[in-house]
Scaffold this active site. Structure first.
Site, PDB file in Angstrom:
ATOM      1  N   HIS A 131     -10.671 -33.206   0.076  1.00 41.28           N
ATOM      2  CA  HIS A 131     -11.999 -33.399   0.591  1.00 41.28           C
ATOM      3  C   HIS A 131     -12.514 -32.440   1.429  1.00 41.28           C
ATOM      4  O   HIS A 131     -13.687 -31.831   1.458  1.00 41.28           O
ATOM      5  CB  HIS A 131     -12.647 -34.916   0.564  1.00 41.28           C
ATOM      6  CG  HIS A 131     -12.724 -35.457  -0.484  1.00 41.28           C
ATOM      7  ND1 HIS A 131     -14.056 -36.250  -0.840  1.00 41.28           N
ATOM      8  CD2 HIS A 131     -12.257 -35.953  -1.561  1.00 41.28           C
ATOM      9  CE1 HIS A 131     -13.952 -36.732  -1.977  1.00 41.28           C
ATOM     10  NE2 HIS A 131     -12.994 -36.773  -2.484  1.00 41.28           N
ATOM     11  N   GLY A 137     -13.998 -24.958   3.606  1.00 45.29           N
ATOM     12  CA  GLY A 137     -12.604 -24.826   4.252  1.00 45.29           C
ATOM     13  C   GLY A 137     -11.767 -25.766   4.731  1.00 45.29           C
ATOM     14  O   GLY A 137     -12.401 -26.901   5.074  1.00 45.29           O
ATOM     15  N   PRO A 224     -16.133 -32.724  -6.653  1.00 45.35           N
ATOM     16  CA  PRO A 224     -16.012 -33.148  -7.802  1.00 45.35           C
ATOM     17  C   PRO A 224     -16.099 -34.592  -7.901  1.00 45.35           C
ATOM     18  O   PRO A 224     -15.396 -35.255  -7.157  1.00 45.35           O
ATOM     19  CB  PRO A 224     -14.664 -32.639  -8.366  1.00 45.35           C
ATOM     20  CG  PRO A 224     -14.650 -31.258  -7.532  1.00 45.35           C
ATOM     21  CD  PRO A 224     -15.095 -31.594  -6.357  1.00 45.35           C
ATOM     22  N   HIS A 254      -3.577 -36.791  -9.772  1.00 38.97           N
ATOM     23  CA  HIS A 254      -4.013 -38.384 -10.234  1.00 38.97           C
ATOM     24  C   HIS A 254      -3.072 -38.910 -10.982  1.00 38.97           C
ATOM     25  O   HIS A 254      -3.447 -40.069 -11.693  1.00 38.97           O
ATOM     26  CB  HIS A 254      -5.264 -37.840 -11.479  1.00 38.97           C
ATOM     27  CG  HIS A 254      -6.701 -37.494 -10.668  1.00 38.97           C
ATOM     28  ND1 HIS A 254      -7.387 -37.069 -11.253  1.00 38.97           N
ATOM     29  CD2 HIS A 254      -6.803 -37.583  -9.226  1.00 38.97           C
ATOM     30  CE1 HIS A 254      -8.474 -36.748 -10.529  1.00 38.97           C
ATOM     31  NE2 HIS A 254      -8.069 -36.791  -9.361  1.00 38.97           N
ATOM     32  N   THR A 255      -1.771 -38.367 -10.945  1.00 40.60           N
ATOM     33  CA  THR A 255      -0.560 -39.175 -11.318  1.00 40.60           C
ATOM     34  C   THR A 255      -0.204 -40.309 -10.428  1.00 40.60           C
ATOM     35  O   THR A 255       0.499 -41.443 -10.759  1.00 40.60           O
ATOM     36  CB  THR A 255       0.422 -38.309 -11.513  1.00 40.60           C
ATOM     37  OG1 THR A 255       1.700 -38.938 -12.141  1.00 40.60           O
ATOM     38  CG2 THR A 255       1.153 -38.133 -10.136  1.00 40.60           C
ATOM     39  N   THR A 306       2.976 -44.582 -14.958  1.00 41.96           N
ATOM     40  CA  THR A 306       3.792 -44.564 -14.129  1.00 41.96           C
ATOM     41  C   THR A 306       2.839 -44.524 -12.693  1.00 41.96           C
ATOM     42  O   THR A 306       2.752 -43.422 -12.049  1.00 41.96           O
ATOM     43  CB  THR A 306       4.607 -43.499 -14.207  1.00 41.96           C
ATOM     44  OG1 THR A 306       3.993 -42.114 -14.173  1.00 41.96           O
ATOM     45  CG2 THR A 306       5.612 -43.729 -15.508  1.00 41.96           C
ATOM     46  N   ASP A 311       4.568 -37.679 -10.994  1.00 34.93           N
ATOM     47  CA  ASP A 311       5.502 -37.163 -12.004  1.00 34.93           C
ATOM     48  C   ASP A 311       4.342 -36.492 -13.129  1.00 34.93           C
ATOM     49  O   ASP A 311       3.311 -36.415 -12.894  1.00 34.93           O
ATOM     50  CB  ASP A 311       6.214 -38.053 -12.870  1.00 34.93           C
ATOM     51  CG  ASP A 311       5.475 -39.561 -13.295  1.00 34.93           C
ATOM     52  OD1 ASP A 311       4.173 -39.132 -13.489  1.00 34.93           O
ATOM     53  OD2 ASP A 311       6.162 -40.484 -13.625  1.00 34.93           O
TER      54      ASP A 311
END
Length: 389
Positions: A131, A137, A224, A254-255, A306, A311
């Site tokens: 963010h 930047g 986003p 987002h894992t 998970t 991963d």
């Protein structure tokens, strides 16, 4: 295996290998002149060739008698700054080697201690860093806390990790007062948090200055929110100097972590105004989400398989129509990104992890401020040294 698929895999591997083996120390620091400790401003950069500088800049020439940096607030729209020549060549791995030699140890120990108490803080710091870099930047503008700041934006309401950065900054100020920027601290903390959950280590080049401008409307407009089209995401990533690979790979963050159920209410109950759920969601996964998200104020794991392991399962989930956010699932259905999703899902996991490190280096170098008149070294991350808003 198709030729296009093989090309995508080869491109990813080459990108990872080349950047992972690169020496991030800029060429203009090879022969350091200790008598010259000035880092060019963006205007000087435009007008002159890079001059030799001292990466261990201790900010002596940046301060007036009151310890405040003499700067003029840059009121240009952040988008107008993106086309300027890159200043990241003025970052250096050795920037604090003399002025704050124990910096990385301090940051590492603090991050490790916080993760030991709360493992979920790792994902939060990673998101906080994104963010920050997404607007103007990587200048720690997200950390500024005043009415109308990025931190005050609707897009920032669920951000966490500010206290960890403040904790690090307080310790750093004890050991190296008025020396280390909050932007550098946040970038390094994001690296250490990511490494702590299984991503390969990467060197963080230092020398960022802290920004003086933080506007909520810019965050709400540009960051986003999980509902954009792939075209919008591609354009956004390109605007901050990142490419298609970076989009797909960094989305892999987002894992881990959780998402506020309010973000996906339309997908579950009123997709595109139909009064029904998004038909692309796997039926079993849809039922799971409806049980987890009975109220918009609830939270649900971004990766339903998970959720606590960093991963490549995220990409496998997309192939099974189990992407939580609309933007996640579109990566698998859009022809511009689906091949990369396939590569990440079907190739050895190290490919994703290595490329994630590479893309994080690029993210951390996004539109950084390095000139002495472009920013300051805040003594407190939540406010500029001279609070003239």
């Amino acid at each position: 295996m198709s030729s296009s698929y093989s090309f995508l895999v080869l491109l990813l591997v080459l990108s990872a290998v080349v950047l992972a083996s690169a020496d991030y120390k800029p060429a203009n620091y090879n022969d350091v002149n200790d008598d010259d400790n000035q880092v060019p401003s963006s205007q000087e950069y435009k007008q002159n060739k890079p001059q030799s500088g001292n990466p261990t800049d201790e900010n002596e020439d940046d301060e007036d008698e009151g310890g405040l940096i003499n700067v003029g607030i840059d009121h240009r729209p952040w988008t107008s700054m993106l086309s300027e020549p890159s200043l990241q060549s003025y970052l250096s791995n050795e920037y604090y080697q003399k002025s704050c030699p124990n910096l990385e140890e301090i940051i590492h120990n603090k991050v490790a201690a916080w993760i030991k108490k709360d493992a979920t803080i790792a994902a939060s710091i990673l998101r906080l860093h994104f963010h920050d870099c997404a607007i103007r930047g990587c200048d720690a503008s997200i950390l500024l806390s005043h009415p109308g700041s990025e931190r005050d934006a609707e897009a920032s309401k669920t951000l966490r990790g500010f206290e960890l950065i403040d904790d690090i900054k307080a310790e750093v100020e004890k050991k190296c007062p008025k020396t280390v920027s909050c932007a550098d601290i946040l970038t390094a903390a994001a690296r250490d948090a990511t490494v702590a959950i299984g991503v390969p280590f990467w060197e963080v080049p230092y020398g960022r200055k802290d920004g003086l401008v933080s506007i909520a409307k810019e965050a709400d407009y540009a960051v986003p929110k999980g509902r954009e089209s792939i075209t919008t995401l591609i354009e956004f990533f390109q605007s901050i100097g990142l490419n298609l690979i970076d989009l797909v790979v960094l989305s892999g963050a987002h894992t881990i972590g959780k998402c506020n159920c309010g973000v996906i209410q339309d997908r579950l109950y009123n997709y595109q105004g139909t009064g029904k759920a998004d038909p692309t969601i796997d039926v079993k996964y849809l039922n799971f989400l409806k049980r987890k998200c009975k109220r918009a104020s609830e939270y649900v794991e971004l990766d339903g398989e998970t959720p606590t392991t960093f991963d490549s399962m995220y990409y496998t989930n997309l192939q099974m129509n189990k992407g939580l956010l609309k933007t996640d699932q579109l990566l698998n259905s859009d022809s511009r990104t689906s091949g990369l999703v396939d590569a990440m899902a079907n190739q050895p996991e190290w490919l994703f992890l290595q490329q994630f490190s590479v893309s994080m280096v690029k993210l951390g170098n996004t539109q950084v401020l390095t000139g002495r008149k472009e920013g300051e070294i805040r003594t407190k991350c939540s406010s500029i040294n001279s609070a003239n808003y």
